[in-house]
Structure formats: C-alpha cells, structure tokens
Design an enzyme around this catalytic site. Sequence first.
Site, PDB file in Angstrom:
ATOM      1  N   SER A   1       0.842  -1.201   0.000  1.00  0.00           N
ATOM      2  CA  SER A   1       0.000   0.000   0.000  1.00  0.00           C
ATOM      3  C   SER A   1       0.873   1.244   0.000  1.00  0.00           C
ATOM      4  O   SER A   1       1.667   1.466   0.925  1.00  0.00           O
ATOM      5  CB  SER A   1      -0.911   0.001   1.230  1.00  0.00           C
ATOM      6  OG  SER A   1      -1.560   1.249   1.301  1.00  0.00           O
TER       7      SER A   1
ATOM      8  N   HIS B   1      -1.433  -1.056  -4.155  1.00  0.00           N
ATOM      9  CA  HIS B   1      -2.698  -0.611  -3.565  1.00  0.00           C
ATOM     10  C   HIS B   1      -2.628   0.893  -3.291  1.00  0.00           C
ATOM     11  O   HIS B   1      -1.655   1.384  -2.709  1.00  0.00           O
ATOM     12  CB  HIS B   1      -2.920  -1.389  -2.267  1.00  0.00           C
ATOM     13  CG  HIS B   1      -4.240  -1.160  -1.613  1.00  0.00           C
ATOM     14  ND1 HIS B   1      -5.400  -1.798  -2.002  1.00  0.00           N
ATOM     15  CD2 HIS B   1      -4.592  -0.375  -0.557  1.00  0.00           C
ATOM     16  CE1 HIS B   1      -6.391  -1.419  -1.221  1.00  0.00           C
ATOM     17  NE2 HIS B   1      -5.938  -0.542  -0.338  1.00  0.00           N
TER      18      HIS B   1
ATOM     19  N   ASP C   1      -4.722   4.035  -1.584  1.00  0.00           N
ATOM     20  CA  ASP C   1      -5.803   4.393  -0.665  1.00  0.00           C
ATOM     21  C   ASP C   1      -6.216   5.837  -0.888  1.00  0.00           C
ATOM     22  O   ASP C   1      -5.432   6.754  -0.639  1.00  0.00           O
ATOM     23  CB  ASP C   1      -5.321   4.235   0.780  1.00  0.00           C
ATOM     24  CG  ASP C   1      -5.224   2.780   1.164  1.00  0.00           C
ATOM     25  OD1 ASP C   1      -6.240   2.073   1.030  1.00  0.00           O
ATOM     26  OD2 ASP C   1      -4.139   2.347   1.586  1.00  0.00           O
TER      27      ASP C   1
ATOM     28  N   MET D   1      -8.515   8.787   0.310  1.00  0.00           N
ATOM     29  CA  MET D   1      -9.286   9.218   1.486  1.00  0.00           C
ATOM     30  C   MET D   1      -9.677  10.676   1.294  1.00  0.00           C
ATOM     31  O   MET D   1      -8.843  11.509   0.933  1.00  0.00           O
ATOM     32  CB  MET D   1      -8.417   9.108   2.732  1.00  0.00           C
ATOM     33  CG  MET D   1      -7.880   7.703   2.959  1.00  0.00           C
ATOM     34  SD  MET D   1      -6.813   7.706   4.394  1.00  0.00           S
ATOM     35  CE  MET D   1      -6.343   5.973   4.434  1.00  0.00           C
TER      36      MET D   1
ATOM     37  N   HIS E   1      -8.534   1.953  -3.941  1.00  0.00           N
ATOM     38  CA  HIS E   1      -9.506   1.769  -2.852  1.00  0.00           C
ATOM     39  C   HIS E   1     -10.077   3.133  -2.494  1.00  0.00           C
ATOM     40  O   HIS E   1      -9.391   3.965  -1.900  1.00  0.00           O
ATOM     41  CB  HIS E   1      -8.756   1.121  -1.667  1.00  0.00           C
ATOM     42  CG  HIS E   1      -9.582   0.940  -0.437  1.00  0.00           C
ATOM     43  ND1 HIS E   1      -9.014   0.591   0.781  1.00  0.00           N
ATOM     44  CD2 HIS E   1     -10.906   1.033  -0.217  1.00  0.00           C
ATOM     45  CE1 HIS E   1      -9.959   0.485   1.689  1.00  0.00           C
ATOM     46  NE2 HIS E   1     -11.121   0.759   1.120  1.00  0.00           N
TER      47      HIS E   1
ATOM     48  N   MET F   1     -12.069   5.349  -0.344  1.00  0.00           N
ATOM     49  CA  MET F   1     -12.713   5.575   0.966  1.00  0.00           C
ATOM     50  C   MET F   1     -13.276   6.991   0.915  1.00  0.00           C
ATOM     51  O   MET F   1     -12.716   7.933   1.490  1.00  0.00           O
ATOM     52  CB  MET F   1     -11.674   5.431   2.081  1.00  0.00           C
ATOM     53  CG  MET F   1     -11.312   3.984   2.343  1.00  0.00           C
ATOM     54  SD  MET F   1      -9.784   3.848   3.263  1.00  0.00           S
ATOM     55  CE  MET F   1      -8.628   3.913   1.928  1.00  0.00           C
TER      56      MET F   1
ATOM     57  N   MET G   1     -12.015  -5.118   5.217  1.00  0.00           N
ATOM     58  CA  MET G   1     -11.140  -4.267   6.039  1.00  0.00           C
ATOM     59  C   MET G   1     -10.876  -4.969   7.369  1.00  0.00           C
ATOM     60  O   MET G   1     -11.801  -5.425   8.040  1.00  0.00           O
ATOM     61  CB  MET G   1     -11.799  -2.907   6.312  1.00  0.00           C
ATOM     62  CG  MET G   1     -11.866  -1.947   5.134  1.00  0.00           C
ATOM     63  SD  MET G   1     -10.286  -1.531   4.381  1.00  0.00           S
ATOM     64  CE  MET G   1      -9.334  -0.914   5.762  1.00  0.00           C
TER      65      MET G   1
ATOM     66  N   ASP H   1      -7.132  -6.048   4.254  1.00  0.00           N
ATOM     67  CA  ASP H   1      -6.457  -4.740   4.233  1.00  0.00           C
ATOM     68  C   ASP H   1      -6.492  -4.144   5.639  1.00  0.00           C
ATOM     69  O   ASP H   1      -7.570  -3.844   6.160  1.00  0.00           O
ATOM     70  CB  ASP H   1      -7.203  -3.844   3.231  1.00  0.00           C
ATOM     71  CG  ASP H   1      -6.598  -2.459   3.089  1.00  0.00           C
ATOM     72  OD1 ASP H   1      -5.513  -2.215   3.640  1.00  0.00           O
ATOM     73  OD2 ASP H   1      -7.239  -1.619   2.410  1.00  0.00           O
TER      74      ASP H   1
HETATM   75  C1  DX5 Z   1      -6.310   1.798   5.812  1.00  0.00           C
HETATM   76  C2  DX5 Z   1      -5.983   1.514   4.375  1.00  0.00           C
HETATM   77  C3  DX5 Z   1      -4.919   0.503   4.211  1.00  0.00           C
HETATM   78  C4  DX5 Z   1      -3.581   0.862   4.784  1.00  0.00           C
HETATM   79  C5  DX5 Z   1      -2.996  -0.381   5.387  1.00  0.00           C
HETATM   80  O1  DX5 Z   1      -7.334   2.735   5.878  1.00  0.00           O
HETATM   81  O2  DX5 Z   1      -7.127   1.065   3.666  1.00  0.00           O
HETATM   82  O3  DX5 Z   1      -4.765   0.112   2.850  1.00  0.00           O
HETATM   83  O4  DX5 Z   1      -2.679   1.389   3.844  1.00  0.00           O
HETATM   84  O5  DX5 Z   1      -1.858  -0.023   6.083  1.00  0.00           O
HETATM   85  P1  DX5 Z   1      -1.157  -0.998   7.124  1.00  0.00           P
HETATM   86  O6  DX5 Z   1      -0.749  -2.225   6.377  1.00  0.00           O
HETATM   87  O7  DX5 Z   1      -0.048  -0.176   7.638  1.00  0.00           O
HETATM   88  O8  DX5 Z   1      -2.200  -1.334   8.179  1.00  0.00           O
HETATM   89 ZN    ZN Z   2      -6.836   0.208   1.464  1.00  0.00          ZN
END
Ligand code: DX5
Ligand code: ZN
Length: 226
Positions: free
Chosen positions: A6, A31, A33, A35, A64, A66, A135, A173
């Site tokens: 990620s 991956h 993320d 946000m 992903h 969010m 998740m 994840d």
């Molecule tokens: C969390 C994200 C994850 C995050 C995981 O909100 O969706 O993808 O990057 O990070 P680690 O592996 O550090 O928990």
């Molecule tokens: Zn993620």
Amino acid sequence: MVIAPSLLASDFGRFAAEAARADRSGAEWLHLDIMDGHFVPNISFGPEVVRAVRGHFSRFLDVHLMCDQPEILIEPFVRAGSDGLTVHVELHERVTPLLWKIRSLGKKVGLAINPPTNISEVKPYLSKIDLLLIMTVNPGFGGQSFIEECVPKVQQAALWRQQEGLRYRIEVDGGINDITARECARAGADTFVSGTALFKQAQLGAAVRRMRRLVESESGRLPIPC
Ligand code: DX5
Ligand code: ZN
C-alpha cells in the site's frame, strides 16, 4: 496469491521512486488508498498521484476509494490509469450504480466492507464483483493493529464463493504482516494489502517474497465454516 503493497506507507515525497521500488519488488498489485476527509477522518491523495505512479508500476493498480462521493471520482481515477476500483458497501443504495459504472468503464469491480458492518451486507452484490475487500482495521490510517474479529468474515466470504461457484478475489487490508497474512490465508483470503509491514522494509522485494511464500504455504486448505 497476490501481494499488494500500500502506497500509503511509502515516502510521500518520492511517490514515483516508491512505485518503481514496488515494481522491482515483484508485487503483483500496488494498492492506492484514496481518502476524502469525510468518509474517513484523513486525506491522502487524488487522481494526479495515480497518474504519476502509473508510469512507474507496470502491473495492476488497485484503487480503494474511501470516499463519500465516488460518483464524481471514478472517471478521473480511470483516466489516471487505475486497473480496478473498490467502493464501500456502507454507501448502501448507491452501491449498485457505482459497481455498474466501474464495470461499464472496463475496470475490475471491487466492494469493501468496514469492520463494524455485518458481512451479510455484501451478499446481494457477490455475483457482480471481481474483488471483495474485507477491512481488517477501521479505515483512515496505516499502521493500526489487525482486528481479529474480522477473520470469520473472510471464512464466510470464502464459503459463499465456493457454494455459489463465484470467482471474486478476497482481499484483506489493515494490519497485515507475515503472521496476520497467514491467518487470513488459512481463512480463505487470496489478496493481501500491506503498508507498514512491507514499505517500511529496506528490502521490499525480500519482504514481498516472504509474505507470498507464507500465504502460499496455507493455500489448498479448505475454509472453515463459521
Ligand atoms: C487503511 C488503508 C490501508 C492501509 C494499510 O485505511 O485502507 O490500505 O494502507 O496499512 P497498514 O498495512 O499499515 O495497516
Ligand atoms: Zn486500502
């Protein structure tokens, strides 16, 4: 088995170099993320970052979302070079048109579920998706501890997939390291997102290979019904 480092755990001052490092590591997916500061209490990066890393990672870009309003973001992220897009089941009645929109743009269709949400919420969509993202932390931040109570959801998703002859991937994840990845593989996961446990390693390639070897050593075992 797919290992997906990620980018959230990479050096934000060097996205292109970090994506290239992930490419050299042999990881199948990267991956990303996204946000928005509303759906989760944090902001990460937008389509221009995906566009910037697209030229440095040669395989699958796993986006992903969010976000409260994926409706306005799917096309920009597709144009930026995403290969698959995942939206959250917590968006309720907006999920079906969102999945349809991703499919209509020719990208892999993902659906994510947060830890407090009951796994039964995803059941109506299983025949419409390529990826179910379970998740294993509350989304918003990297570096959190794995929530053990999410493992039965992986088992249930694997059981439904087998019973209904479906082919969606099961991705986990949040808090995924060598130990929790193995536990999830035993439960039926086949796709492993890992930020902190991979990107913070000086030898990313070795860490990816080790995680892949560990989860592959668990494959072939049947999921345990919960
Ligand atoms: C969390 C994200 C994850 C995050 C995981 O909100 O969706 O993808 O990057 O990070 P680690 O592996 O550090 O928990
Ligand atoms: Zn993620």
